[in-house]
Design an enzyme around this catalytic site. Sequence first.
Site, mmCIF file in Angstrom:
data_model
loop_
_atom_site.group_PDB
_atom_site.id
_atom_site.type_symbol
_atom_site.label_atom_id
_atom_site.label_comp_id
_atom_site.label_asym_id
_atom_site.label_seq_id
_atom_site.Cartn_x
_atom_site.Cartn_y
_atom_site.Cartn_z
ATOM 1 N N ASP A 108 26.745 39.976 132.556
ATOM 2 C CA ASP A 108 27.540 38.888 133.106
ATOM 3 C C ASP A 108 28.905 39.451 133.497
ATOM 4 O OD1 ASP A 108 28.389 36.127 133.604
ATOM 5 O OD2 ASP A 108 29.533 36.345 131.741
ATOM 6 N N ILE A 109 29.644 38.712 134.324
ATOM 7 C CA ILE A 109 30.932 39.229 134.815
ATOM 8 C C ILE A 109 32.113 38.561 134.103
ATOM 9 C CG2 ILE A 109 32.415 39.496 136.843
ATOM 10 C CD1 ILE A 109 29.890 39.632 138.553
#
Length: 278
Positions: free
Chosen positions: A43-44
């Site tokens: 995920d970012i």
Amino acid sequence: MNEDLAEMPLQEDIAPEDESAPDAVPVPRALVPRLSETAILLDIDGTLLDIAPTPREVWVPPGLAKTLNRLHQRTDGALALVSGRSLNDIDLIFAPDQFPAVAGHGAETRLAAEREAAGARAPPLDKELKRRLAAIAKLSPGILLEDKGYSLALHYRLAPHAEQAIYQAVSVIRADLPNAPIEVLPGKSVCEIKHPGFTKASGVRELMAQGPFRGRRPFFIGDDVTDESVFAIMPDLHGLAFSVGRRATGVAGHFDAPSDVRQFLAHLLDDEKDIASP
């Protein structure tokens, strides 16, 4: 979704920390297989990158792009970013680098950096519906509107007092349009409205069925409520999940902050050097 969004719990009441979950595992050497056998899924926002006051203010810390590129090379391309952001937005953040990705909560996928993205798996939201949802941003200064085409996000990090009012307004619209094919995703200081039928988990399943990811053992790191669908499918894929900022149910461990995740990823490269040493 049939629940009344006005009755939905506030963000701080969603997915509380699981006290029975394992303690943080900074560098789980015994758990993570060799990079040649691994698919790295990340995920970012809140995982790789620190949360910023607005989505446009995030930045890539020095050294992270180099680490991601080296991991991408060491895994023969089996590294992907998994985000609610659009693919175009992801590329802008990491420019000039591009990586495989599951974007838009599974609406877009890209198997390799040099390839075009697969077509969006959902049509754009109805224009009238988007118009009504967009008007919610006028409830308070500081509510930021993000139109992704297939979804619309209302960010309220700069207006935390407006959280309940936003969900109540969405609830009213859904009551007026009970047949509208929409799903509401609560996140960290964001309310996102999208078409149903695709999630980060569905995007990851598709990714893992194709090269260079197929046949590898995935591990996924995420922080938000929307990442829990991916946490849940890791056992099906013989993979591992790690959460950030809280101890989520069903994960092998957790990291306190994105900085710990970045350090962990850099250590994976060091671990490979140790394994290769005579």
